[in-house]
Scaffold this motif. Structure first.
Motif, PDB file in Angstrom:
ATOM      1  N   VAL A 347       0.838  -1.194   0.000  1.00 16.97           N
ATOM      2  CA  VAL A 347       0.000   0.000   0.000  1.00 16.97           C
ATOM      3  C   VAL A 347       0.875   1.247   0.000  1.00 16.97           C
ATOM      4  O   VAL A 347       0.494   2.293  -0.507  1.00 16.97           O
ATOM      5  N   LEU A 349       3.363   1.774  -1.849  1.00 17.44           N
ATOM      6  CA  LEU A 349       3.576   2.136  -3.265  1.00 17.44           C
ATOM      7  C   LEU A 349       2.420   2.978  -3.777  1.00 17.44           C
ATOM      8  O   LEU A 349       2.610   3.961  -4.492  1.00 17.44           O
ATOM      9  N   ALA A 350       1.226   2.568  -3.396  1.00 21.47           N
ATOM     10  CA  ALA A 350       0.049   3.307  -3.856  1.00 21.47           C
ATOM     11  C   ALA A 350       0.035   4.709  -3.261  1.00 21.47           C
ATOM     12  O   ALA A 350      -0.273   5.690  -3.952  1.00 21.47           O
ATOM     13  N   HIS A 353       2.441   6.796  -5.044  1.00 17.25           N
ATOM     14  CA  HIS A 353       1.907   7.125  -6.372  1.00 17.25           C
ATOM     15  C   HIS A 353       0.890   8.268  -6.276  1.00 17.25           C
ATOM     16  O   HIS A 353       0.925   9.217  -7.065  1.00 17.25           O
ATOM     17  N   LEU A 354      -0.005   8.181  -5.310  1.00 12.57           N
ATOM     18  CA  LEU A 354      -1.020   9.227  -5.149  1.00 12.57           C
ATOM     19  C   LEU A 354      -0.362  10.556  -4.758  1.00 12.57           C
ATOM     20  O   LEU A 354      -0.766  11.621  -5.223  1.00 12.57           O
ATOM     21  N   VAL A 359      -2.514  13.979  -5.213  1.00 12.19           N
ATOM     22  CA  VAL A 359      -3.859  13.641  -4.727  1.00 12.19           C
ATOM     23  C   VAL A 359      -3.914  13.857  -3.200  1.00 12.19           C
ATOM     24  O   VAL A 359      -3.093  13.316  -2.459  1.00 12.19           O
ATOM     25  N   GLN A 361      -5.846  12.766  -0.929  1.00 18.14           N
ATOM     26  CA  GLN A 361      -6.098  11.595  -0.097  1.00 18.14           C
ATOM     27  C   GLN A 361      -4.824  10.830   0.268  1.00 18.14           C
ATOM     28  O   GLN A 361      -4.850   9.999   1.158  1.00 18.14           O
TER      29      GLN A 361
END
Lengths: 482, 482
Positions: A347, A349-350, A353-354, A359, A361
């Motif tokens: 998670v 990594l995500a 990325h965001l 982003v 969030q």
């Protein structure tokens, strides 16, 4: 006489592995993962009672008002809240707290514990701590070791000089060495051998013994930390360690800094349940999977699922899983994570990325905590925004004005004292007030109950940075970043 | 002279297989599944242009204002909107429309089409319809058959008397028989044989030919439907078929009622893309999976996923998938579905479960469509609720009062004409008005632009049924259920 123990609760950390529930602005230790209390609150309550003095807290500046609010909610008055100007891992924070405690209570016993772990059996834990007191009193640095129940590769381990017996008695043991996070084979061998425990990062020591260990092994860190403490400022009940001195400190854990080097160190085994909740897979395991391996939280529906974690974090959001196997699904109104259970650690990594994509969030929650309470945006439309604002009793927003927006405030709970230019008025439930564009205004909660109001903003530009502050009891900047 | 075609768009259906996007209160055909337009809007636009007359629409009473709003948004003025008092499948609705059209344009050509399918190639579809005109003009009932590209067990099939050639020309073919949804072996055999097409449920006929077929095969249904049409009432632009007559009609599809019995029937093959979007797996397939089999929609992040559909239906909600295989994940702020792709059809089980549990998300969306516009609840708290309300130009809410709540209205766009007891006032952007508990009040939008206001309700009881209506331009009940 029983020695009273001074807890130090460490809550400066900010992990991403429990995103989206845990975010940089409101990390894991403050989230409600396992029950009605946050992990931080549960830690503070576990270290309350007749055998404990009021706790010291070490945290970052961003979290100081969350700490205050969460402690108030469980009616705990801290002895001190230390603000670390920057994260420097555990060694400097624990040392700073020990130096402060040593001034006030020379030779006091301090229990330093992270706040983002879960310990299921409070009584067993307290008994284990009590059992460690004589050794700590005699000058030992005590680390607590968790009896392992699986070959975990995600934790550091503690190697004892001899295998533990089957009994659960928390008898202090000599430590042979600290073991880094192992590979699976090593972990299995350690589990089978019975001479290894998990390193929980919980320590008991007398302040004198700890300071002596730093004097021997980290004399430079000791001198710099003394500086950071002696020039600390007190500010609204917080002890703000000196940023200049703090900035020179090494970022290092207490294990590396002194525990691995100290001679007089012992391990007290703890047999109750413990988890660092180091990822969603750990949350699933801690949640107690049913016969099908299912763990749920919140308004969820699981149909024909196995080995799956379903969490709906809001009462207003339904989460349905159908035919899932080895899946983690975490639903929030502004962000949803669905991951294979074996990939739950990725998670991060995500989140990266965001974050790279800008982003919001990635790092922030819809609810924004401020010195005076919190607010959240309910809807953003063309030329308008609606917010819910909650102001704590006795708190006040800064005296401010806006260039580009007018505001309507409707009070739906409590009473507000509203200043608009030279006019001061009280408005209460079901009353409203209008703040014209450009008017200098302030809101205060003069009452004993939280004040809730709905703010409707209208204008061409509605960002938080359209704010000119004239006076702020929390000493924030006049034109803040946010 | 080219025959003009009168479209009949059927949009009374209400499936649950695309929950949570499609709900009973706002079903699939009105949702934005494949693009900026709803399937219904895409259908209406596909059947617009020089070769088409304004469309007739057949729908249920609950959806009539959604139909009006969606047609207005794509600037289509319908010839008629027929309200089916209850769902009776396709036969009665198509017959009723044909009877009405026959009165106005004797012998007209009608194209009856569902609105919840997707047809990718509008030009190819229109050319196929044009190619069918001569046969329809000569009295054939035409059904359109989709050239299959897989052994689909979820559709009905059409059996031709001879295999089609490789060419794509839409030449009318004799129909041998309708085939029910087949098992996998039968489907594969049909696919291999080249003599079978999928039944798209799209029909072209002259009203005379259709009415004659009903006269021959369903004389009772014809008589009853004539009754329902002749005693229909016109109401705010809607043609409301007579409920008493309608209630006597059989619930039956046009295939069963007449097509399977009719003698003069032919099939026109259509070779462009088509899907009934009969479940999330079909949406995934229609979305055009990339090399890894991934389809995404909205603010999503897919990390190491394969054969997976990730849809975030709101711009304000992030959906992250990690390490997923054969997963459907649909995120909405109030409901999230995560299902194995092979189990996507079982979403109906989940919806039934939620319905049984009394969960609102089973059937309704946060946004509630009303004759005058729509509203959505932004937050519900103790003794207060905040709503966003949008009122269409020229529309008016009923004259009403509440026993248990007061309301603050803040206009954020447009202009409201507000009546409170005997006082009428205009309030515009950035102005507010207070409606005391018990006051008789009405809101109208007298302007040319939509009116948006934020309503803050306060009181001990805030449900929709605390409303006493004194006068309603939409003739709703004085004390409604909702």
């Amino acid at each position: 006489m029983t020695d009273i123990i001074h807890p130090l609760i460490l809550c400066g950390g900010s992990g991403t592995r429990l995103w989206p529930l845990s975010r940089k602005s409101y990390p894991k230790q403050f989230a409600r993962i396992t029950g009605a209390q946050s992990l931080f609150q549960a830690s503070a309550l576990r270290l309350s009672g007749v055998e404990f003095a009021p706790p010291m807290i070490a945290t970052g500046a961003d979290f100081r008002f969350i700490v205050t609010e969460q402690l108030a909610a469980c009616e705990i008055a801290p002895a001190a809240v230390l603000i670390e100007p920057e994260g420097r891992n555990t060694a400097p924070a624990i040392l700073a707290a020990a130096l402060i405690l040593q001034e006030q209570h020379p030779g006091a016993l301090m229990l330093a514990a992270p706040s983002d772990h879960v310990i299921s059996d409070t009584n067993a834990f307290r008994a284990t701590v009590q059992a460690a007191i004589p050794a700590a009193r005699s000058g030992d640095l005590i680390t607590f070791g968790i009896r392992p129940d699986r070959a975990e590769t995600g934790y550091g381990w503690l190697e004892l000089t001899a295998a533990l017996g089957a009994g659960d008695a928390p008898v202090p043991q000599p430590l042979k060495r600290f073991v880094e996070k192992p590979d699976a084979t090593t972990a299995q061998a350690m589990l089978d051998g019975g001479r290894h425990l998990w390193n929980a990062g919980i320590f008991l020591f007398s302040t004198e013994a700890l300071i002596a260990a730093f004097a021997q092994h980290q004399p430079e860190m000791l001198a710099t930390t003394r500086n950071a403490v002696s020039t600390a400022t007190r500010d609204l009940g917080f002890t703000r360690l000196d940023p200049a001195a703090w900035g020179q400190l090494e970022d290092i854990s207490i294990d590396y800094a002194v525990m691995e080097k100290a001679e007089q160190i012992s391990v007290v085994p703890y047999s109750g349940g413990w988890s660092d909740l180091g990822g969603w897979e750990a949350v699933w395991r801690h949640g107690g999977p049913d016969a099908d391996g299912i763990v749920t939280h919140g308004p969820t529906t699981a149909i024909d699922c196995t080995n799956t974690l379903l969490r709906a974090e809001s009462a207003d959001q339904q989460l349905v899983g159908i035919g899932l196997e080895d899946i983690i699904a975490i639903a929030m109104p502004d962000a949803v994570l669905v991951a294979h259970k074996d990939r739950a650690q990725d998670v991060r990594l995500a989140v990266q990325h965001l974050k790279d994509a800008g982003v919001a969030q990635a790092e922030t929650l819809p609810r924004d905590y401020r010195p005076w309470g919190w607010y959240e945006s309910l809807v953003v439309g063309p030329r308008f925004q609606v917010k819910r604002i909650v102001v704590r009793p006795g708190a006040a927003l800064s005296l401010q004005s806006h260039h580009h927006r007018a505001e309507h405030w409707v009070v739906v709970a409590g009473t507000a004292k509203v200043t608009i230019d030279d006019h001061v008025q009280l408005i209460t439930e079901n009353q409203s007030v209008y703040i014209p564009l450009g008017a200098v205004h302030r809101m205060e909660n003069p009452g004993k109950l939280p004040l809730t109001l709905i703010e409707v903003q209208t204008g061409a530009y509605l960002s938080e940075d359209d704010i000119i502050r004239y006076d702020d009891v929390y000493a924030r900047e006049r034109t803040p970043k946010t």
